[in-house]
Structure formats: structure tokens, C-alpha cells
Design an enzyme around this catalytic site. Structure first.
Site, PDB file in Angstrom:
ATOM      1  CE  LYS A  65      60.646  39.534  68.053  1.00  0.00           C
ATOM      2  NZ  LYS A  65      61.412  40.570  68.652  1.00  0.00           N
ATOM      3  CG  HIS A 115      58.516  57.169  69.374  1.00  0.00           C
ATOM      4  ND1 HIS A 115      58.236  59.272  70.120  1.00  0.00           N
ATOM      5  CD2 HIS A 115      56.656  57.593  69.180  1.00  0.00           C
ATOM      6  CE1 HIS A 115      57.971  59.524  69.535  1.00  0.00           C
ATOM      7  NE2 HIS A 115      56.183  59.072  68.863  1.00  0.00           N
TER       8      HIS A 115
END
Length: 421
Positions: A65, A115
Site C-alpha cells: 500500500k 499482534h
């Protein structure tokens, strides 16, 4: 020193249970498609943890991205996530990934991976460096105004920009914004009354004032009283960007020169108006700086542009001494000349700056430095240096063909920052 400027960002979040399911069904195919040999080795050494796999997967998506491609034209294995001895992840781009990084003018991409039980999150930032190989002499560094902690917006000057006509509001906009970006505390943009609304929309931080124009879209003789009132108390003014040139605007330019008692920077159509009767300069004892391109100086002196270009230093000195003004003759190696026989040849700048609006920025930069307290000759020298350096920084990331005036505008603060460093 390399100063980094954040350019673009990308983020991605991956459901860890999704990764578990994919691996349970087709682990080897998934590994071969997504990961490089070094990544598989890292995953293996870590015990094939799902959180690790999901984190690297998300990082690749986030980086794609930043590159603006997504996964596709840049493949999974052309984005490699490696790790330092400390465990910190870093990016290695391969083939098309590396080509895209260079195409975007980015120097590096940094990533962060985290995470929890159900999700892995990756965040990527693309950086460019403001590193440019140019020597900045102490003579330039010492000109830069210092800013005190014990200061306020009034400390850094009040500058007024007089300009604009229908279809030419961009010129005073650029001049005004350049003055702000150079450090002026308060900038006023004085425009014809019929253009006040559009300028108020374009300019957020600039104070917009109007002068009566009888809805003609340009300054007239009726504008004079409003302009003279608007420039009272200014530390410096700039006149010319986008005003147009005719008898009325010539009259206005002359009256402003005759009545304003502070330093004036004159550019563009202001110079064209002044060229009708330059002898009015003999009557003035306050500093004037003109910032012509070769064609404007040629009209001012009544000679050809070719003659100016072949004798740039001579005609800069001649004009400066004859009319007791400072001349900043724009172009490759801008020449700054003062009536005291000072000559400065600027080393910054590039052909990409030959674009509409570039000169309007220089006008604002010089006016700003005067407003901040520099004597006009120093403001002119520092101004052309910063202007050219901002153009050099812009060209690094956009290329000389693609630079426009707003690119130079955005790099004015970085040019000043580089001088400080």
C-alpha cells in the site's frame, strides 16, 4: 545529516484464524507462494508460530500500500521482511519492489508489527530523505534569522502582498503562502474586492483585505485609498504578482511607491508598470528590491532579452546603481546586485523551477525575510538561496519535468531547516 520526511503510509490487519486454516489445508503451497527462503527460515526457527506468519503476511500487504500497487504488479516475494539480531523487523525490496521504491523517490520503508490473540497488525511508513549534496557557506547560514522562545507572531513581522486580478489569483496566493512558510508572523493579502471571496477560500492562515474595484476584477484608481490604508504599519510589502499592467495599475504602483515608507519588493507586472516611468525611483529613499526575469528586465531597460542574458551581471549592476535599488535577476545562477556594488551569484536551483508561479514564491520569501528584520540585501541573498534550495529538494522527489510551484512552496520550510542544520 539526513533529515527524513514522512511520505506515505500503509496498514493491514490479518485474522490469525484465517492463517491457521490456510496452513492446515495447504502449508507448503502457501509458504512457496508468499515467503522467501530467508523468511521461511525465520518462521521455521521460531517454531512456525501463526502469529509470526500472520505478522509477516500483514507487513507485506501494508508495504504494498505504501508502494501504491497492492500485491500484484509487485509480487509477494519482491517484498521481504527480515529481522535484526534484536528481533526488529526491516524491509528488503527486490526487483519490481525496489524499482517502485525508486520511482516514488522513497529512500526506505520502516515497519512495525504487532499482534494479539486473534489479529496481527502491520504498519508501514515510506520515507524520503532531505539529503542534498550542496555546500552551505557560513555566509548564508549566519543570515538566517534566529527565533526566540520569548516571542509571538508580531515578533516575526507584518508583510502585505498587493496583487491579483481576475484569472490571476494564484500569483498573490503563492506569494502570500511563501511569506508564511518562510516565517512571517502575519501576512496580509490585498486583492481587488471582487476577488475577496475566492482568496478567503484559498487562504486559511493569511489575512485577506480588499480594495474597491467597481467589480472590474482588477485594481483601479478607486483601489488606492483602501490599499494605502491596508499597508499602514507593515514591515514590508510586495507588489506585482498577478496585478496586470495598464494606465490605472501603473498609476497605483507609482502612488504606492511614493507613499509607503518601508521596504518594497516589486515583481512581475509591478516591474512592467514601473518600467513606464522608472524615474520615480530617484525620488525614493526607502529600499526597493525588484525581482525580474530576463524579459522583464529587458522591458524595464528597453533592450532585448537576449542582450540581458548575454550580460546578466553587467545589467544587474547597471540597473542597481542607476536607480539605487537591489536587483535579483532570476534564472540559472540568479544574480543579486546592490547599489553598493555588492554582487552575489546564487548556486542553488535547477531547470525544474522554470514553471509558472516560481517567481511569485521568491517575492514572498524575500519580503518575509525583510519583515523578520534582515536588511534588504541580505534578505535578497538568503531569499534566492532558500528559493533555489526548495526547488532542488522538490526536484529530488518529483523530477525536474514534474515540479510545479506548490512543490517548491512545500519545500521552503525544509530548505530553511537544512540551512539551520
Amino acid at each position: 545529516m539526513i533529515c527524513k520526511d514522512r511520505m506515505s503510509m500503509g496498514t493491514d490487519i490479518v485474522n490469525i484464524n484465517r492463517i491457521k486454516k490456510i496452513i492446515s489445508e495447504k502449508k507448503s503451497r502457501f509458504y512457496d507462494k508468499i515467503f522467501t527462503v530467508k523468511e521461511i527460515e525465520y518462521i521455521s526457527n521460531g517454531g512456525h508460530k501463526y502469529t509470526t506468519i500472520a505478522g509477516i503476511f500483514a507487513a507485506k500487504e501494508a508495504i504494498s500500500k505504501v508502494l501504491g500497487t497492492g500485491i500484484g504488479s509487485v509480487g509477494w516475494k519482491e517484498i521481504e521482511i527480515l529481522h535484526c539480531a534484536s528481533g526488529k523487523p526491516y524491509v528488503n525490496l527486490i526487483n519490481k519492489g525496489k524499482e517502485k521504491l525508486e520511482e516514488l523517490g522513497l529512500d526506505s520503508i520502516e515497519i512495525s508489527i504487532s499482534h494479539e490473540e486473534d489479529y496481527a497488525l502491520a504498519f508501514a511508513i515510506g520515507y524520503r530523505s532531505n539529503n542534498i549534496n550542496i555546500k552551505i557557506d557560513d555566509s548564508i547560514k549566519k543570515l538566517l534569522p534566529r527565533r526566540s522562545r520569548d516571542s509571538h507572531k508580531g515578533t516575526y513581522g507584518r508583510v502585505a502582498v498587493i496583487g491579483g486580478s481576475r484569472g490571476m489569483v494564484g500569483a498573490p496566493y503563492l506569494t502570500s503562502m511563501a511569506a508564511l512558510r518562510t516565517g512571517t508572523g502575519l501576512v496580509y493579502s490585498i486583492v481587488p474586492k471582487s476577488l475577496e471571496n475566492i482568496m478567503s477560500i484559498k487562504l486559511t492562515e493569511v489575512i485577506v483585505k480588499s480594495a474597491e474595484d467597481k467589480n472590474k476584477g482588477y485594481f483601479t484608481k478607486d483601489s488606492l485609498s483602501d490599499i494605502l490604508e491596508g499597508i499602514e504599519g507593515m514591515d514590508a510589502i510586495a507588489i506585482g504578482p498577478g496585478i496586470g499592467a495598464d494606465k490605472e495599475r501603473t498609476y497605483l504602483t507609482e502612488e504606492i511607491i511614493n507613499n509607503y515608507k518601508g521596504p518594497i519588493v516589486i515583481d512581475a507586472d509591478g516591474i512592467n508598470c514601473l518600467s513606464i516611468n522608472p524615474d520615480i525611483l530617484y525620488k525614493r529613499d526607502q529600499p526597493i528590491i525588484i525581482t525580474p526575469h530576463p524579459g522583464e528586465l529587458g522591458r524595464f531597460l528597453g533592450i532585448s532579452t537576449k542582450e540581458i542574458q548575454e550580460n546578466r551581471i553587467y545589467y544587474s549592476k547597471y540597473t542597481s546603481e542607476k536607480y539605487n535599488i537591489i536587483v535579483a535577476l532570476k534564472g540559472a545562477n540568479t544574480v543579486v546586485a546592490s547599489p553598493k556594488n555588492e554582487i552575489y551569484i546564487n548556486a542553488t536551483g535547477n531547470p525544474g523551477m522554470a514553471t509558472a508561479g516560481s517567481g511569485d514564491l521568491l517575492t514572498g520569501i524575500i519580503a518575509s525575510f525583510i519583515g523578520q528584520g534582515l536588511i534588504p540585501i541580505d534578505a535578497a541573498k538568503l531569499g534566492v538561496f532558500c528559493h533555489g534550495l526548495a526547488g532542488d529538494l522538490a526536484s529530488i522527489y518529483k523530477g525536474e519535468h514534474g515540479v510545479i510551484a506548490t512543490d517548491i512552496l512545500e519545500n521552503i520550510p525544509y530548505s530553511i531547516k537544512k540551512i539551520q542544520e
